[in-house]
Scaffold this motif. Structure first.
Motif, PDB file in Angstrom:
ATOM      1  N   LEU A 279       1.421  -0.988   0.438  1.00 65.97           N
ATOM      2  CA  LEU A 279      -0.126  -0.001   0.229  1.00 65.97           C
ATOM      3  C   LEU A 279       1.376   1.625  -0.077  1.00 65.97           C
ATOM      4  CD1 LEU A 279      -2.911   1.764   0.121  1.00 65.97           C
ATOM      5  CD2 LEU A 279      -2.609   1.107   2.472  1.00 65.97           C
ATOM      6  N   PHE A 280       2.106   1.258   0.815  1.00 69.30           N
ATOM      7  CA  PHE A 280       2.850   2.433   0.705  1.00 69.30           C
ATOM      8  C   PHE A 280       3.745   3.164  -0.858  1.00 69.30           C
ATOM      9  CE2 PHE A 280       7.263   2.748   1.108  1.00 69.30           C
ATOM     10  CZ  PHE A 280       7.732   4.790   1.173  1.00 69.30           C
ATOM     11  N   ARG A 281       3.656   1.591  -1.530  1.00 70.61           N
ATOM     12  CA  ARG A 281       4.238   1.357  -2.967  1.00 70.61           C
ATOM     13  C   ARG A 281       3.755   2.183  -3.488  1.00 70.61           C
ATOM     14  NH1 ARG A 281       7.833  -3.203  -1.374  1.00 70.61           N
ATOM     15  NH2 ARG A 281       5.842  -4.329  -2.300  1.00 70.61           N
ATOM     16  N   SER A 282       1.692   1.749  -3.261  1.00 69.01           N
ATOM     17  CA  SER A 282       0.915   2.393  -4.134  1.00 69.01           C
ATOM     18  C   SER A 282       0.614   3.693  -3.900  1.00 69.01           C
ATOM     19  CB  SER A 282      -0.087   1.442  -3.971  1.00 69.01           C
ATOM     20  OG  SER A 282      -1.434   1.728  -4.675  1.00 69.01           O
ATOM     21  N   LEU A 283       0.918   3.744  -2.887  1.00 70.63           N
ATOM     22  CA  LEU A 283       0.600   5.926  -2.395  1.00 70.63           C
ATOM     23  C   LEU A 283       1.446   6.821  -2.992  1.00 70.63           C
ATOM     24  CD1 LEU A 283      -0.590   4.903   0.738  1.00 70.63           C
ATOM     25  CD2 LEU A 283      -2.614   5.684  -0.097  1.00 70.63           C
ATOM     26  N   THR A 284       2.924   6.176  -2.550  1.00 74.12           N
ATOM     27  CA  THR A 284       3.566   6.541  -3.342  1.00 74.12           C
ATOM     28  C   THR A 284       3.951   7.034  -4.882  1.00 74.12           C
ATOM     29  OG1 THR A 284       5.056   5.475  -1.033  1.00 74.12           O
ATOM     30  CG2 THR A 284       6.102   7.461  -3.262  1.00 74.12           C
ATOM     31  N   ARG A 285       3.565   5.541  -5.289  1.00 74.62           N
ATOM     32  CA  ARG A 285       3.292   6.070  -6.637  1.00 74.62           C
ATOM     33  C   ARG A 285       2.167   7.016  -7.200  1.00 74.62           C
ATOM     34  NH1 ARG A 285       4.040   0.221  -6.526  1.00 74.62           N
ATOM     35  NH2 ARG A 285       1.421   0.256  -6.812  1.00 74.62           N
ATOM     36  N   HIS A 286       0.452   7.184  -6.556  1.00 75.51           N
ATOM     37  CA  HIS A 286      -0.464   8.271  -6.584  1.00 75.51           C
ATOM     38  C   HIS A 286       0.304   9.247  -6.415  1.00 75.51           C
ATOM     39  CE1 HIS A 286      -2.616   5.767  -8.661  1.00 75.51           C
ATOM     40  NE2 HIS A 286      -2.330   4.471  -8.270  1.00 75.51           N
ATOM     41  N   GLU A 287       1.274   9.719  -6.195  1.00 73.51           N
ATOM     42  CA  GLU A 287       2.314  11.364  -5.533  1.00 73.51           C
ATOM     43  C   GLU A 287       1.759  11.714  -3.781  1.00 73.51           C
ATOM     44  OE1 GLU A 287       1.546  13.058  -8.670  1.00 73.51           O
ATOM     45  OE2 GLU A 287       2.796  11.954 -10.130  1.00 73.51           O
ATOM     46  N   PHE A 288       1.246  10.642  -3.241  1.00 72.63           N
ATOM     47  CA  PHE A 288       0.801  10.395  -2.185  1.00 72.63           C
ATOM     48  C   PHE A 288       1.835  10.798  -0.793  1.00 72.63           C
ATOM     49  CE2 PHE A 288      -3.336   8.610  -3.287  1.00 72.63           C
ATOM     50  CZ  PHE A 288      -3.981   9.858  -2.866  1.00 72.63           C
ATOM     51  N   ASN A 289       1.844  11.605  -0.005  1.00 72.68           N
ATOM     52  CA  ASN A 289       3.155  12.296   0.345  1.00 72.68           C
ATOM     53  C   ASN A 289       2.724  11.069   2.384  1.00 72.68           C
ATOM     54  OD1 ASN A 289       5.323  12.718   2.559  1.00 72.68           O
ATOM     55  ND2 ASN A 289       4.151  15.028   3.178  1.00 72.68           N
ATOM     56  N   ALA A 290       3.710  10.101   1.976  1.00 72.79           N
ATOM     57  CA  ALA A 290       3.750   8.900   3.138  1.00 72.79           C
ATOM     58  C   ALA A 290       4.242   7.619   3.085  1.00 72.79           C
ATOM     59  CB  ALA A 290       2.746   7.799   2.008  1.00 72.79           C
ATOM     60  N   GLY A 291       4.602   7.585   3.850  1.00 71.43           N
ATOM     61  CA  GLY A 291       6.072   6.939   4.882  1.00 71.43           C
ATOM     62  C   GLY A 291       5.310   5.427   4.986  1.00 71.43           C
ATOM     63  N   ALA A 292       5.574   3.993   5.588  1.00 72.69           N
ATOM     64  CA  ALA A 292       5.388   3.357   6.059  1.00 72.69           C
ATOM     65  C   ALA A 292       5.633   2.497   7.715  1.00 72.69           C
ATOM     66  CB  ALA A 292       6.054   1.885   4.963  1.00 72.69           C
ATOM     67  N   LEU A 293       5.472   1.756   8.359  1.00 74.78           N
ATOM     68  CA  LEU A 293       6.458   1.681   9.690  1.00 74.78           C
ATOM     69  C   LEU A 293       5.442   0.448   9.725  1.00 74.78           C
ATOM     70  CD1 LEU A 293       7.658   2.403  12.172  1.00 74.78           C
ATOM     71  CD2 LEU A 293       5.113   2.714  12.906  1.00 74.78           C
ATOM     72  N   HIS A 294       6.701  -0.795   9.626  1.00 73.64           N
ATOM     73  CA  HIS A 294       6.149  -2.917  10.010  1.00 73.64           C
ATOM     74  C   HIS A 294       7.416  -2.589  10.569  1.00 73.64           C
ATOM     75  CE1 HIS A 294       8.365  -3.937   6.348  1.00 73.64           C
ATOM     76  NE2 HIS A 294       7.580  -2.780   6.146  1.00 73.64           N
ATOM     77  N   GLY A 295       7.405  -3.927  10.930  1.00 76.78           N
ATOM     78  CA  GLY A 295       8.616  -4.756  11.895  1.00 76.78           C
ATOM     79  C   GLY A 295       9.662  -5.132  11.123  1.00 76.78           C
ATOM     80  N   MET A 297      11.382  -3.077   8.533  1.00 75.39           N
ATOM     81  CA  MET A 297      12.053  -2.040   8.265  1.00 75.39           C
ATOM     82  C   MET A 297      12.941  -2.378   9.942  1.00 75.39           C
ATOM     83  SD  MET A 297       9.248  -0.110   7.606  1.00 75.39           S
ATOM     84  CE  MET A 297       9.765   1.920   8.103  1.00 75.39           C
ATOM     85  N   ASP A 298      14.471  -1.735   9.775  1.00 75.41           N
ATOM     86  CA  ASP A 298      15.343  -1.486  10.076  1.00 75.41           C
ATOM     87  C   ASP A 298      15.745  -0.806  10.790  1.00 75.41           C
ATOM     88  OD1 ASP A 298      16.756   0.919   9.346  1.00 75.41           O
ATOM     89  OD2 ASP A 298      17.678  -0.462   7.316  1.00 75.41           O
ATOM     90  N   GLN A 299      15.812  -0.747  11.446  1.00 75.59           N
ATOM     91  CA  GLN A 299      15.652   0.337  12.793  1.00 75.59           C
ATOM     92  C   GLN A 299      15.769   2.092  12.654  1.00 75.59           C
ATOM     93  OE1 GLN A 299      14.722   0.126  15.837  1.00 75.59           O
ATOM     94  NE2 GLN A 299      15.168   1.599  16.974  1.00 75.59           N
ATOM     95  N   ARG A 300      16.608   2.068  12.030  1.00 77.44           N
ATOM     96  CA  ARG A 300      17.050   2.880  11.218  1.00 77.44           C
ATOM     97  C   ARG A 300      15.713   3.525  10.497  1.00 77.44           C
ATOM     98  NH1 ARG A 300      22.664   5.630   9.256  1.00 77.44           N
ATOM     99  NH2 ARG A 300      23.160   4.501  10.690  1.00 77.44           N
ATOM    100  N   ALA A 301      15.403   3.661  10.077  1.00 75.97           N
ATOM    101  CA  ALA A 301      14.430   3.576   8.676  1.00 75.97           C
ATOM    102  C   ALA A 301      12.579   3.934   9.772  1.00 75.97           C
ATOM    103  CB  ALA A 301      14.357   2.466   7.768  1.00 75.97           C
ATOM    104  N   ARG A 302      12.450   2.755  10.741  1.00 74.96           N
ATOM    105  CA  ARG A 302      11.687   3.300  11.775  1.00 74.96           C
ATOM    106  C   ARG A 302      11.720   4.257  11.879  1.00 74.96           C
ATOM    107  NH1 ARG A 302      11.077  -3.276  13.997  1.00 74.96           N
ATOM    108  NH2 ARG A 302      10.395  -2.364  15.461  1.00 74.96           N
ATOM    109  N   MET A 303      12.803   4.295  12.404  1.00 77.94           N
ATOM    110  CA  MET A 303      12.853   5.795  13.343  1.00 77.94           C
ATOM    111  C   MET A 303      12.371   6.841  12.707  1.00 77.94           C
ATOM    112  SD  MET A 303      13.221   5.044  16.111  1.00 77.94           S
ATOM    113  CE  MET A 303      13.751   4.569  17.861  1.00 77.94           C
ATOM    114  N   THR A 304      13.276   6.868  11.479  1.00 78.35           N
ATOM    115  CA  THR A 304      13.307   8.126  11.080  1.00 78.35           C
ATOM    116  C   THR A 304      11.651   8.283   9.643  1.00 78.35           C
ATOM    117  OG1 THR A 304      15.289   7.114   9.410  1.00 78.35           O
ATOM    118  CG2 THR A 304      14.037   9.432   8.250  1.00 78.35           C
ATOM    119  N   MET A 305      11.105   7.144   9.440  1.00 86.26           N
ATOM    120  CA  MET A 305      10.108   7.089   9.519  1.00 86.26           C
ATOM    121  C   MET A 305       9.193   7.848  10.401  1.00 86.26           C
ATOM    122  SD  MET A 305       8.592   6.635   6.872  1.00 86.26           S
ATOM    123  CE  MET A 305       9.593   5.119   5.584  1.00 86.26           C
ATOM    124  N   LEU A 306       8.737   7.717  11.400  1.00 84.73           N
ATOM    125  CA  LEU A 306       8.194   7.978  13.229  1.00 84.73           C
ATOM    126  C   LEU A 306       8.422   9.757  13.440  1.00 84.73           C
ATOM    127  CD1 LEU A 306       8.468   5.128  16.368  1.00 84.73           C
ATOM    128  CD2 LEU A 306       5.950   6.712  14.988  1.00 84.73           C
TER     129      LEU A 306
END
Ligand code: AMP
Length: 503
Positions: A279-295, A297-306
């Motif tokens: 869903l994150f990929r799809s929303l991004t393709r549709h030019e929505f300003n979106a991020g993703a958070l799931h288990g 993802m590496d720690q840095r990506a999760r913290m940055t996203m949050l």
């Protein structure tokens, strides 16, 4: 385990009469609490703090959002004012199931311990051992750890647990979900019997009751009512959809566009990690300003996203329950349930992310014909029926199995074409990512945002169970990636892939 029992009725509202000064906390702690702007303790704090200060074991039945972190941090800080730490022998230990929760507890110690000079060590995965070793070597007053990393340090001979006076086991039921109970049992056996144990769990399934009976001594039981109601400030709507993923995504996009004027930021919940990424990929393709958070993802990506979401750099955060649970995410204007949650109480948690502190919030739950029994369970739990936005499921006619993506409600032809081509592009990209390993088996390469499999607490995913553990981890499976949709093809599995072959 015999126990005194106290039951606090309300989860969130602070008690009007009681103040923190009534709880016998030290002046340094009281001053930090006053600076944090909290005049009254919450029920779990009022119930647990006096007993924790007396050195008693506490069994706290409370979930995140009730102020339970401060209910163990504040008395610990007061008790830590006497004595000092020795190298490699931490004085207190707090076990957390995930890195984010461990980091949040550290933040609490920094906030409430600003008048203390305490050494805090955080032992979590995804971070180098060296820095953590240095902190242990210096002597930690407070050690906050996820079970796997703690045991790694212990096995490397860098850590001794026989100086621990206070042990906190937080989110015990989540530890169970994640398969950590054998690790917790091992850790408990390494800590002197004379310690004080503060044990917190949102629910008390039989495995957790057994664990508490084994490791707590005459605990005081403090129980905060479970979340079973949603705030009246949240407008909740069900939105009917056909069940194909592209149809649901289409409905979601229309909803987001429709809500544009009042949508400040939103969390979009999916039941499975694989759908979060998709869903994150799809929303991004549709030019929505979106991020993703799931288990995964590496720690840095999760913290940055949050932090990007907290800072308003991201408008939409697609998340799984397990990744989002317990995180202190600020108030959001909208919650979208891309999937109806399988566990009714997750609905209450998800919706609780909006409409906080009397503010207005909106939630939309996309429902398909397969979701009827889950909707019934939710309505039973919250004791009210949720209004349908625009016709209920009886108006939905499913598309034929082999039909390609088609226009959903109110979708323009341009949108549909864009979605179709984006979907096709994504499928072929994912097919390219499917490589063949040495044994000739097809393997899925991790996508950019998904890290390699890490030790269990690093990924938030459920670990492979040891043989004797089978049958224990049976409670939550919604964050698994093992759903019916084969990764790499989406729902469109070429027919030849389904033909059984003899090897
Ligand atoms: P927790 O349940 O520990 O995750 O806490 C949830 C939120 O409640 C956090 O943002 C805390 O800062 C906040 N909080 C903690 N104690 C209090 C209090 N006594 N009054 C109001 N908010 C509090």
């Amino acid at each position: 385990m015999s126990s005194d029992t106290q039951t606090a009725q309300e989860a969130q509202p602070a008690q009007d009469v009681l103040t923190f000064a009534d709880l016998s906390l030290s002046p340094k702690v009281l001053s930090a609490v006053a600076d944090a702007g909290y005049p009254h303790p919450t029920p779990i704090q009022a119930g647990a703090i006096p007993h924790a200060l007396q050195g008693k074991d506490v069994l706290g039945i409370a979930q995140t959002g009730t102020g339970k972190t401060a209910s163990f941090v504040l008395p610990m800080l007061t008790r830590l004012e006497k004595g000092r730490a020795r190298a490699r022998m931490p004085r207190t230990l707090i076990l957390e199931p995930t890195r984010e929760l461990a980091a949040q507890v550290e933040e609490n110690f920094i906030k409430y311990g600003k008048n203390h000079k305490l050494n805090i060590a955080l032992l979590i995965g995804g971070v180098s051992f060296d820095e953590q070793d240095k902190k242990l070597e210096r002597g930690a007053d407070v050690l906050i750890a996820t079970p796997g990393r703690l045991l790694d340090h212990r096995e490397r001979g860098k850590l001794l647990l026989n100086g621990v006076d206070i042990l906190v086991i937080d989110e015990a039921d989540r530890m169970l979900d994640m398969g950590f109970i054998p690790d917790i049992e091992r850790i408990c056996e390494m800590i002197p019997f004379t310690r004080q144990t503060l044990f917190f769990s949102a629910t008390m399934p039989p495995e957790i009751t057994k664990l508490a009976e084994k490791f707590l001594q005459a605990p005081v039981r403090v129980e905060v009512a479970r979340a079973a109601s949603t705030a009246t400030t949240v407008t909740q709507r069900l939105v009917s959809s056909k069940s194909k993923p592209w149809e649901k995504r289409d409905v979601l996009r229309q909803l987001i566009k429709q809500e544009e004027e009042t949508l400040k930021n939103a969390i979009i919940f999916c039941n499975r990690k694989v759908d979060v990424s998709e869903l994150f990929r799809s929303l991004t393709r549709h030019e929505f300003n979106a991020g993703a958070l799931h288990g995964d993802m590496d720690q840095r990506a999760r913290m940055t996203m949050l932090s990007n979401f907290r800072d308003g750099k991201l408008k939409l955060l697609v998340a799984s329950d397990v990744a989002a649970r317990g995180l202190d995410i600020p108030d959001v204007s909208h919650v979208f349930n891309y999937d109806v949650p399988i566990h009714a109480e997750d609905y209450v948690h998800r919706i609780g992310r909006t409409g906080r502190a009397g503010r207005l919030g909106k939630s939309f739950t996309i429902a398909t014909k397969n979701d009827t029994k889950y909707i019934d369970a939710i309505e039973k739990l919250i004791n009210k029926s949720i209004e349908w936005l625009d016709g209920n499921l009886s108006t939905i006619e499913e598309s034929a199995e082999d039909e390609s993506p088609r226009r959903g409600r109110g979708t323009s032809r341009r949108d549909t074409r864009k979605d179709e081509s984006a979907e096709k592009k994504s499928r072929s990209q994912r097919q390219r990512e499917t490589t063949t390993d040495k044994a000739g088996n097809d393997q899925q390469k991790p996508s950019a945002s998904v890290s390699e499999r890490k030790p269990r607490e690093e990924t938030n995913s459920r670990p492979v169970k040891p043989a004797h553990e089978h049958g224990r981890n049976h409670r939550r499976h919604y964050d698994d990636d093992n759903g019916s949709t084969p990764v790499g093809f989406g729902d469109d599995i070429p027919a030849f892939m389904l033909i059984e072959t003899k090897i």
